[in-house]
Design a protein around this motif. Sequence first.
Motif, mmCIF file in Angstrom:
data_model
loop_
_atom_site.group_PDB
_atom_site.id
_atom_site.type_symbol
_atom_site.label_atom_id
_atom_site.label_comp_id
_atom_site.label_asym_id
_atom_site.label_seq_id
_atom_site.Cartn_x
_atom_site.Cartn_y
_atom_site.Cartn_z
ATOM 1 N N PHE A 189 -8.730 1.026 -2.745
ATOM 2 C CA PHE A 189 -8.315 0.837 -1.574
ATOM 3 C C PHE A 189 -9.495 0.564 -0.526
ATOM 4 C CE2 PHE A 189 -4.433 3.405 -2.700
ATOM 5 C CZ PHE A 189 -3.516 2.603 -2.221
ATOM 6 N N SER A 190 -10.715 1.216 -1.125
ATOM 7 C CA SER A 190 -11.986 0.594 -0.279
ATOM 8 C C SER A 190 -11.982 -1.046 -0.240
ATOM 9 C CB SER A 190 -13.128 1.238 -0.823
ATOM 10 O OG SER A 190 -13.195 2.527 -0.758
ATOM 11 N N LEU A 219 0.934 -1.271 0.185
ATOM 12 C CA LEU A 219 -0.138 0.068 0.219
ATOM 13 C C LEU A 219 0.830 1.219 -0.029
ATOM 14 C CD1 LEU A 219 -3.000 -1.050 2.439
ATOM 15 C CD2 LEU A 219 -3.091 -0.677 -0.193
ATOM 16 N N LEU A 242 -13.362 6.610 1.336
ATOM 17 C CA LEU A 242 -13.338 5.245 1.156
ATOM 18 C C LEU A 242 -14.618 4.733 1.531
ATOM 19 C CD1 LEU A 242 -9.928 4.480 1.984
ATOM 20 C CD2 LEU A 242 -10.671 4.972 -0.197
ATOM 21 N N ILE A 285 -3.514 6.889 4.040
ATOM 22 C CA ILE A 285 -4.753 6.155 3.981
ATOM 23 C C ILE A 285 -5.361 6.330 5.549
ATOM 24 C CG2 ILE A 285 -6.099 4.151 3.660
ATOM 25 C CD1 ILE A 285 -4.018 3.512 1.521
ATOM 26 N N TYR A 331 -1.736 3.956 6.813
ATOM 27 C CA TYR A 331 -0.702 4.058 6.002
ATOM 28 C C TYR A 331 -0.368 5.382 5.490
ATOM 29 C CZ TYR A 331 -2.098 -0.700 5.795
ATOM 30 O OH TYR A 331 -2.355 -2.154 6.174
ATOM 31 N N ALA A 353 -9.623 -3.009 -0.798
ATOM 32 C CA ALA A 353 -8.638 -3.500 0.279
ATOM 33 C C ALA A 353 -8.702 -3.655 1.647
ATOM 34 C CB ALA A 353 -7.230 -3.165 -0.250
ATOM 35 N N ILE A 354 -9.365 -2.356 2.141
ATOM 36 C CA ILE A 354 -9.440 -2.251 3.265
ATOM 37 C C ILE A 354 -11.022 -3.226 3.932
ATOM 38 C CG2 ILE A 354 -10.755 -0.782 5.040
ATOM 39 C CD1 ILE A 354 -9.209 1.766 3.738
ATOM 40 N N PHE A 397 -8.758 8.592 1.458
ATOM 41 C CA PHE A 397 -7.295 8.514 0.724
ATOM 42 C C PHE A 397 -7.121 9.817 0.520
ATOM 43 C CE2 PHE A 397 -6.036 7.287 -3.784
ATOM 44 C CZ PHE A 397 -5.115 6.895 -3.453
#
Length: 186
Positions: free
Chosen positions: A139-140, A5, A103, A23, A37, A142-143, A113
């Motif tokens: 990223f949404s 990330l 996100l 993030i 992150y 992944a989270i 983000f």
Amino acid sequence: RGGELRGVLAHDQQMIDADRAAIFVSDDKTDVLAVKYSWARDATSSGLTYTEFSFAKDNPLRARILSEGLLRVDDVEALPDELGEVRRRLLANNVGSFIDLPLVRRGKLVGLFGFGTVGRKAAWSADIAARLAIAAEVFSNAIERSQMEAEVRRHRDALAHALRVGTMGQLASGIAHELNQPLAAI
């Protein structure tokens, strides 16, 4: 996964020429968005980074991000008076401009983000916002996956604990039975 990330943050930073990237992830208990992150360009790594910022539920910028779908500030000094405390804090950290995207997963805000510049202003174009919106969606996902994996781990740990407790109960019952047999005979 954190290293991956950070690598993506660094790549996106280069794409839009930002000095900092982060993030923010929502804490399930407090509902505060805090940095999970972050990345800072070497030349700007001294001093505070995004890790010093968080978005509580009552933060006026948080509400604005949700209502507008993104928050693009090309000049921090031009923030309205009702955001005076936020403006003061950003200026104290030499933030010149920033762009933050929500996100969102299943209608719930799970994070932010964000990118910013240090000591200079930047004009964040609609093209940059569109590119970042695509990255924000990644990223949404992944989270959400990370949170689901953590939930699975919690359930697996609880099940393992319950099995250990059950096994100990059976062992204790067996030992008691084995001790009672000779004692009863005596």
